[in-house]
Scaffold this active site. Structure first.
Site, PDB file in Angstrom:
ATOM      1  N   ILE A 148      -9.051  21.951  -4.954  1.00 50.08           N
ATOM      2  CA  ILE A 148     -10.162  22.765  -4.454  1.00 50.08           C
ATOM      3  C   ILE A 148     -11.470  22.375  -5.157  1.00 50.08           C
ATOM      4  O   ILE A 148     -11.649  22.623  -6.356  1.00 50.08           O
ATOM      5  CB  ILE A 148      -9.880  24.268  -4.651  1.00 50.08           C
ATOM      6  CG1 ILE A 148      -8.518  24.636  -4.041  1.00 50.08           C
ATOM      7  CG2 ILE A 148     -11.005  25.100  -4.034  1.00 50.08           C
ATOM      8  CD1 ILE A 148      -8.361  24.240  -2.573  1.00 50.08           C
ATOM      9  N   GLY A 162      -9.895  15.190   6.109  1.00 47.04           N
ATOM     10  CA  GLY A 162      -9.093  14.596   7.179  1.00 47.04           C
ATOM     11  C   GLY A 162      -8.916  13.113   6.916  1.00 47.04           C
ATOM     12  O   GLY A 162      -9.890  12.366   6.856  1.00 47.04           O
ATOM     13  N   THR A 177      -6.080  23.436   1.257  1.00 47.43           N
ATOM     14  CA  THR A 177      -4.962  22.579   0.866  1.00 47.43           C
ATOM     15  C   THR A 177      -4.017  23.291  -0.094  1.00 47.43           C
ATOM     16  O   THR A 177      -4.438  23.992  -1.018  1.00 47.43           O
ATOM     17  CB  THR A 177      -5.493  21.302   0.205  1.00 47.43           C
ATOM     18  OG1 THR A 177      -6.375  20.640   1.110  1.00 47.43           O
ATOM     19  CG2 THR A 177      -4.351  20.361  -0.150  1.00 47.43           C
ATOM     20  N   GLU A 178      -2.724  23.096   0.142  1.00 50.36           N
ATOM     21  CA  GLU A 178      -1.676  23.622  -0.714  1.00 50.36           C
ATOM     22  C   GLU A 178      -0.797  22.476  -1.198  1.00 50.36           C
ATOM     23  O   GLU A 178      -0.859  21.366  -0.644  1.00 50.36           O
ATOM     24  CB  GLU A 178      -0.834  24.645   0.047  1.00 50.36           C
ATOM     25  CG  GLU A 178      -1.619  25.856   0.509  1.00 50.36           C
ATOM     26  CD  GLU A 178      -0.778  26.897   1.232  1.00 50.36           C
ATOM     27  OE1 GLU A 178      -1.348  27.923   1.638  1.00 50.36           O
ATOM     28  OE2 GLU A 178       0.448  26.672   1.388  1.00 50.36           O
ATOM     29  N   LEU A 235     -18.127  -9.489  -6.257  1.00 50.59           N
ATOM     30  CA  LEU A 235     -19.282 -10.340  -6.515  1.00 50.59           C
ATOM     31  C   LEU A 235     -19.822 -10.160  -7.937  1.00 50.59           C
ATOM     32  O   LEU A 235     -20.459 -11.069  -8.475  1.00 50.59           O
ATOM     33  CB  LEU A 235     -20.387 -10.053  -5.495  1.00 50.59           C
ATOM     34  CG  LEU A 235     -20.136 -10.574  -4.077  1.00 50.59           C
ATOM     35  CD1 LEU A 235     -21.204 -10.064  -3.119  1.00 50.59           C
ATOM     36  CD2 LEU A 235     -20.090 -12.109  -4.051  1.00 50.59           C
ATOM     37  N   GLU A 242     -18.465  19.112   8.585  1.00 57.17           N
ATOM     38  CA  GLU A 242     -17.936  18.645   7.307  1.00 57.17           C
ATOM     39  C   GLU A 242     -17.706  17.139   7.342  1.00 57.17           C
ATOM     40  O   GLU A 242     -18.056  16.422   6.391  1.00 57.17           O
ATOM     41  CB  GLU A 242     -16.615  19.351   6.998  1.00 57.17           C
ATOM     42  CG  GLU A 242     -15.934  18.845   5.741  1.00 57.17           C
ATOM     43  CD  GLU A 242     -14.609  19.525   5.449  1.00 57.17           C
ATOM     44  OE1 GLU A 242     -13.916  19.094   4.503  1.00 57.17           O
ATOM     45  OE2 GLU A 242     -14.262  20.478   6.164  1.00 57.17           O
ATOM     46  N   GLU A 298      -5.931   8.369   9.052  1.00 59.63           N
ATOM     47  CA  GLU A 298      -4.857   8.411  10.046  1.00 59.63           C
ATOM     48  C   GLU A 298      -5.000   9.614  10.970  1.00 59.63           C
ATOM     49  O   GLU A 298      -4.808   9.498  12.192  1.00 59.63           O
ATOM     50  CB  GLU A 298      -3.498   8.448   9.330  1.00 59.63           C
ATOM     51  CG  GLU A 298      -3.157   7.177   8.579  1.00 59.63           C
ATOM     52  CD  GLU A 298      -3.929   6.990   7.276  1.00 59.63           C
ATOM     53  OE1 GLU A 298      -4.022   5.843   6.799  1.00 59.63           O
ATOM     54  OE2 GLU A 298      -4.454   7.997   6.740  1.00 59.63           O
TER      55      GLU A 298
END
Length: 381
Positions: free
Chosen positions: A158, A366, A127-128, A339, A244, A369
């Site tokens: 990360i 992921g 991821t960036e 509850l 994963e 969506e």
């Protein structure tokens, strides 16, 4: 219904893991949440008990066993203890296939013994800031210069980002080739130009170190490339995503089961209007619905574990498991918090911490969506 996923050896291993968590983790986890990180020595102690690298060949210090049921045991016990700071599932479930299946003998000799012992902690940098679900939007580059790659770019969110010694970096080696221009490189702690940014503040999972990573002219040896050629990274990532996502699903069901169990006990003991709240029809109906959904999810996920062991788990089946169970996890925990009333909003109650820790489950690995898009495309409409 009786659960028949595990054999006797898995049950014995569960006792080992449960004892380790009770002895080394539970009493200290609150402090780790304040610190924002789990001490490295905890990893080494877990490694001494054989909790890492089940699929690592025995010659390199592993068990040499390809059986995801052992992985599932660790995930379930960590989640049930509320020890979400332990980044063991990333190391075992996400990173092991990269270091076991994509490495050559020289790389195995360098990395696998430390992987299995817990002395080398791993992470993956996909991821960036401008590229999350869309991996083809990655901008980190790796320019091939002789026997090195020169890596430049930035990664974020990360897991194990502060503790990690080996980081599998997803980088572009051919910007014009799209998905075929992505290569996986292992960046090691201490390489010049590799720095770590903030240990990011999250709404949950406070003890898990989640960091920004920066790469400025980092010279990574060609000997640290995963695979025999450039441009195979996207395919390698896609091949490993089902495992994963299954790991996330295992955690989701374990969390839902654990919170539901404690909520049922709370409903037995909590009194309102002269009787336990569990005696109200609304409470019984809600608990009946949640228990049914969680048990159905449990059996689907167990089936997926067996399919993975048989190398039959498809991308679509893993996507179904991931989106359904994580959405269920959040729904179950939210209803259970309700509850508990006002006590459910107090962090001293496990349901409150679980509510915070669970929210990210529908995002990482992921998003819901993206999972639905994967499933929808499979219909060839």
């Amino acid at each position: 219904m009786r659960r028949d996923l595990f054999d006797e050896e898995h049950l014995l291993f569960r006792e080992t893991v449960r004892d380790f968590i009770a002895r080394e983790v539970t009493r200290r986890h609150g402090q780790w949440e304040k610190d924002g990180i789990v001490p490295r020595e905890v990893w080494k102690k877990a490694g001494e008990l054989g909790m890492f690298g089940f699929s690592v060949p025995e010659a390199y210090g592993g068990a040499g066993i390809t059986d995801f049921r052992y992985n599932a045991v660790i995930v379930e016990e960590i989640i049930r203890a509320g020890a979400t700071g332990l980044g063991f599932s990333l190391h075992n479930d996400v990173m092991a296939p990269y270091f076991v299946d994509l490495t050559n003998e020289e790389q195995k000799g360098r990395w696998l013994p430390g992987f299995a012992s817990g002395e080398l902690i791993t992470a993956v940098a996909m991821t960036e800031p401008g590229a999350g679900s869309d991996l083809q939007g990655i901008r980190t580059t790796a320019v091939h210069e002789g026997d090195h790659y020169v890596v430049n770019g930035q990664k974020t969110f990360i897991t194990n980002g502060i503790n990690s010694d080996l980081v599998v970096v997803v980088a572009r080696t051919d910007p014009a080739a799209g998905a075929r221009g992505i290569t996986l490189l292992v960046v090691e702690r201490g390489m010049a130009g590799f720095t770590r940014g903030r240990n990011l503040e999250k709404i949950g999972m406070h003890a898990q170190d989640t960091a920004e990573l920066f790469f400025e002219n980092v010279r990574v040896p060609v000997a640290n490339r995963l695979g025999d050629e450039d441009g195979r990274g996207f395919v390698q990532l896609m091949n490993n995503l089902p495992q994963e996502r299954l790991s996330i699903a295992v955690a989701a069901v374990a969390a839902a089961e654990s919170v539901l169990e404690t909520t049922i006990e709370y409903c037995r003991s909590r009194k309102a209007f002269g009787r336990s709240i569990g005696q109200f029809q609304n409470t019984r109906f809600l608990l009946a619905e949640l228990a049914t959904e969680v048990e159905i999810a449990r059996h689907y996920v167990d089936k997926c574990v067996l399919a993975l062991n048989a190398r039959e788990l498809t991308v679509v089946d893993a996507a179904k498991a991931k989106w359904w169970t994580t959405e269920l996890q959040n729904r179950v925990i939210d209803r259970c918090l309700q509850l508990h009333g006002g006590y459910g909003y107090m962090l001293e109650y496990p349901v409150a911490r679980a509510w915070l820790d669970s929210r990210v489950q529908t995002i990482y690995g992921g998003t819901t969506e993206i999972m639905k898009e994967i499933i929808g495309r499979s219909f060839d409409l």
